[in-house]
Design a protein around this motif. Sequence first.
Motif, PDB file in Angstrom:
ATOM      1  N   ASP A  51      -1.847   1.225  -9.936  1.00  0.00           N
ATOM      2  CA  ASP A  51      -0.427   1.570 -10.004  1.00  0.00           C
ATOM      3  C   ASP A  51      -0.246   3.063 -10.288  1.00  0.00           C
ATOM      4  OD1 ASP A  51       0.239  -1.028  -9.539  1.00  0.00           O
ATOM      5  OD2 ASP A  51       0.506  -1.555 -11.651  1.00  0.00           O
ATOM      6  N   ASP A  78      -0.831  -3.460   0.899  1.00  0.00           N
ATOM      7  CA  ASP A  78       0.102  -3.032  -0.134  1.00  0.00           C
ATOM      8  C   ASP A  78       1.501  -2.893   0.465  1.00  0.00           C
ATOM      9  OD1 ASP A  78       1.638  -1.000  -1.805  1.00  0.00           O
ATOM     10  OD2 ASP A  78      -0.121  -1.321  -3.070  1.00  0.00           O
ATOM     11  N   ASP A  80       4.413  -2.067  -0.861  1.00  0.00           N
ATOM     12  CA  ASP A  80       5.142  -0.853  -1.206  1.00  0.00           C
ATOM     13  C   ASP A  80       4.707   0.315  -0.328  1.00  0.00           C
ATOM     14  OD1 ASP A  80       6.601  -2.118  -3.157  1.00  0.00           O
ATOM     15  OD2 ASP A  80       5.237  -1.562  -4.792  1.00  0.00           O
ATOM     16  N   HIS A  83       6.133   0.131   3.186  1.00  0.00           N
ATOM     17  CA  HIS A  83       7.515   0.594   3.290  1.00  0.00           C
ATOM     18  C   HIS A  83       7.597   2.120   3.216  1.00  0.00           C
ATOM     19  CE1 HIS A  83       9.878  -3.170   3.288  1.00  0.00           C
ATOM     20  NE2 HIS A  83       8.798  -3.668   2.720  1.00  0.00           N
ATOM     21  N   LYS A  84       6.746   2.729   2.377  1.00  0.00           N
ATOM     22  CA  LYS A  84       6.767   4.185   2.249  1.00  0.00           C
ATOM     23  C   LYS A  84       6.262   4.874   3.511  1.00  0.00           C
ATOM     24  CE  LYS A  84       6.005   4.369  -2.776  1.00  0.00           C
ATOM     25  NZ  LYS A  84       5.033   4.765  -3.835  1.00  0.00           N
ATOM     26  N   HIS A 108       8.308  -7.643   6.431  1.00  0.00           N
ATOM     27  CA  HIS A 108       7.619  -8.327   5.348  1.00  0.00           C
ATOM     28  C   HIS A 108       6.304  -8.985   5.793  1.00  0.00           C
ATOM     29  CE1 HIS A 108      10.865  -7.629   2.553  1.00  0.00           C
ATOM     30  NE2 HIS A 108      11.738  -8.177   3.388  1.00  0.00           N
TER      31      HIS A 108
END
Length: 285
Positions: A51, A78, A80, A83-84, A108
Motif C-alpha cells: 500500500d 490491482d 486501483d 483505474h489509474k 471491473h
Amino acid sequence: PKYIIYPIGICILCALIVSCSNGQKHVQERSDSDSVAVPVKNIEVSLLLTDEELAGESVYNDRVDELFDDFLYNYVHDMDLRHKRTKFPLKERLSDGSMRTVSEDMWHEAFKFMDKEYTTTIYNNEQEKSITEDTSLTQASLERIDLVKHVVTSYDFVKEDGKWILSSVRNLNFKESDLSDFLSFYSRFAQDTVFRSKSLARSIRISMLDPEDDTQTIEGFITRDQWITVDGGIPEGIITNIRYGQRYKRARNILMEKISMGNGMSETFFFSKNGRKWEMVGYEN
C-alpha cells in the motif's frame, strides 16, 4: 550427457515422465553448453506492491514501468492501478466494426481471463523472446484469444512520460488478425482430439529435464503415438498473447510458450507449416 529416445523406449519414457513430475520443479536457464536448472523463485510475489508503494508513484515507476511484463502483472492484479492507468473514457472497437466508449464505473471484470493458472505468448522463433527485455518499448498489447468463438480482444498499451497506460481496446475476428492462419488451425487442434493426433509430426523433438540429474536435459525424438506419455495439457479455451512487436504475416513457424502463474515454470510447443498443413513438431519443458 544427452540421451536419444527411440520409439522402442516408450516404457522408459513413461517412467521418466512420472518420475519428473513428482520431483522438484525447476526453471531452465539455457546456454550454448549443457542446460543448467535452477530453483524457481516466486518472482510474481515480489512484484506485487505494498500500500505504501502504491501511494508513491515514483517508487512504482522505478520498479515496474521499465519492463512491460512487470507493469502488466501489477495492472491486471490491482484494481486501483487499473483505474489509474486506463485512459477513460476508454475507446473500444467492437467485432462488428462499431465503436463505443467505456466509462470508469464499467471497468471491473475485464481481466478475469487472467485468473487462469497459466499465460501463453506466441513467437516466431526463439530469438524473438529477447524482446521482452527491451526497455525502449513504447507500445505493447495483451491479447485475449477465444478459441471457441474465434474472437481476439486486444488491450493496447502505450508508454507516455515513462508510464504504461491502457489507451484502447479492439475486438477482432480471427480473419482480421495476422495470426489468422495459425489460430484457425490451433482452435481445432485444441478442441478436436482426432484432428490433433493427425496434426502431430511423425517425429516430435522433445527436450526435458533429466529426473536423475537435474543439471542435464534429455533430448531426442518420439513418435506421434508416444505423445500421450508427454502431454500434460495443451493451452485451450481462452488463451493469451502478449505482443511486444511481433508480427506473424505469412508465418510458417510458431512457438507457443506456456508459463505457470504460480511458479514461473514454462512449456513450449513448436509448430511448423508443411505445405498447407500445420503440425506440432516439438515440445520443451
